[in-house]
Design a protein around this motif. Structure first.
Motif, short mmCIF file in Angstrom:
data_model
loop_
_atom_site.label_atom_id
_atom_site.label_comp_id
_atom_site.label_asym_id
_atom_site.label_seq_id
_atom_site.Cartn_x
_atom_site.Cartn_y
_atom_site.Cartn_z
N ASP A 32 0.82 -1.22 0.00
CA ASP A 32 0.00 0.00 0.00
C ASP A 32 0.85 1.27 0.00
OD1 ASP A 32 0.80 -0.78 2.60
OD2 ASP A 32 -0.71 0.49 3.52
N LEU A 33 2.18 1.14 0.07
CA LEU A 33 3.07 2.29 0.07
C LEU A 33 3.68 2.50 -1.31
CD1 LEU A 33 4.98 1.73 3.44
CD2 LEU A 33 2.99 3.17 3.02
N VAL A 34 4.00 3.76 -1.60
CA VAL A 34 4.66 4.09 -2.87
C VAL A 34 5.95 4.83 -2.56
CG1 VAL A 34 2.44 4.22 -4.08
CG2 VAL A 34 3.46 6.31 -3.16
N PRO A 35 6.90 4.87 -3.51
CA PRO A 35 8.12 5.65 -3.28
C PRO A 35 7.78 7.12 -3.07
CG PRO A 35 8.34 4.27 -5.24
CD PRO A 35 6.90 4.20 -4.81
N ASP A 36 8.51 7.76 -2.17
CA ASP A 36 8.26 9.17 -1.89
C ASP A 36 9.55 9.88 -1.52
OD1 ASP A 36 8.53 7.93 0.63
OD2 ASP A 36 7.28 9.44 1.59
N SER A 37 9.48 11.19 -1.55
CA SER A 37 10.60 12.05 -1.14
C SER A 37 10.06 13.11 -0.21
CB SER A 37 11.24 12.74 -2.35
OG SER A 37 11.70 11.80 -3.29
N THR A 38 10.78 13.39 0.87
CA THR A 38 10.37 14.41 1.82
C THR A 38 11.42 15.50 1.85
OG1 THR A 38 9.20 12.77 3.16
CG2 THR A 38 9.74 14.88 4.22
N PHE A 39 10.95 16.76 1.81
CA PHE A 39 11.82 17.93 1.86
C PHE A 39 11.38 18.81 3.01
CE2 PHE A 39 11.65 16.40 -2.46
CZ PHE A 39 12.97 16.40 -2.85
N PHE A 40 12.36 19.38 3.70
CA PHE A 40 12.08 20.23 4.85
C PHE A 40 12.38 21.68 4.50
CE2 PHE A 40 13.00 16.02 6.45
CZ PHE A 40 11.90 15.80 7.26
N CYS A 41 11.58 22.57 5.04
CA CYS A 41 11.75 24.00 4.80
C CYS A 41 12.28 24.65 6.08
CB CYS A 41 10.41 24.61 4.40
SG CYS A 41 10.51 26.36 4.00
#
Length: 121
Positions: A7-16
């Motif tokens: 149920d998960l997909v590849p992702d990217s997280t970015f912080f501001c």
């Protein structure tokens, strides 16, 4: 550690970060593609801004930068979803070219589904 749940997909997280004040002000998560669940409720981009930093244009700018990354990933049409009650999120999405497709009821909450083409980003 890699999570192989279907149920998960590849992702990217970015912080501001606000470097002048040395504080974290927000984050954005980009899902590289949508599964059935994310197509209904979740979309390609999720964002959040620290409550004390809201109404300063940060979400609008984070979404813009996330759209640039989506374009780089080859995503031509980006789905963003927000609660109907979250007027600030809807405004940030629309300022980035979001067009409302529809509203759906998800567990008693009305969700608005917006599409943003990346060809003009």
């Amino acid at each position: 550690m890699k999570d192989d749940r279907p149920d998960l997909v590849p992702d990217s997280t970015f912080f501001c970060l606000d470097e002048e004040r040395n504080i974290f002000v927000g984050a954005v998560n980009i899902r590289h593609y949508l599964n059935e669940s994310l197509l209904l409720d979740g979309g390609h981009i999720g964002d959040g801004v620290r409550p004390s930093e809201r109404r300063k244009g940060i979400a609008t700018q984070m979404i813009h930068l996330a759209l640039l990354e989506c374009k780089r990933l080859g995503i031509e049409n980006v789905l963003m979803v927000c609660d109907k009650e979250n007027i600030g999120s809807a405004k940030s999405i629309m300022k980035n070219g979001g067009v409302l497709e529809n509203e759906i009821n998800v567990d008693g909450v009305i969700e608005q589904r917006y599409w943003i083409p990346t060809d003009n980003v």
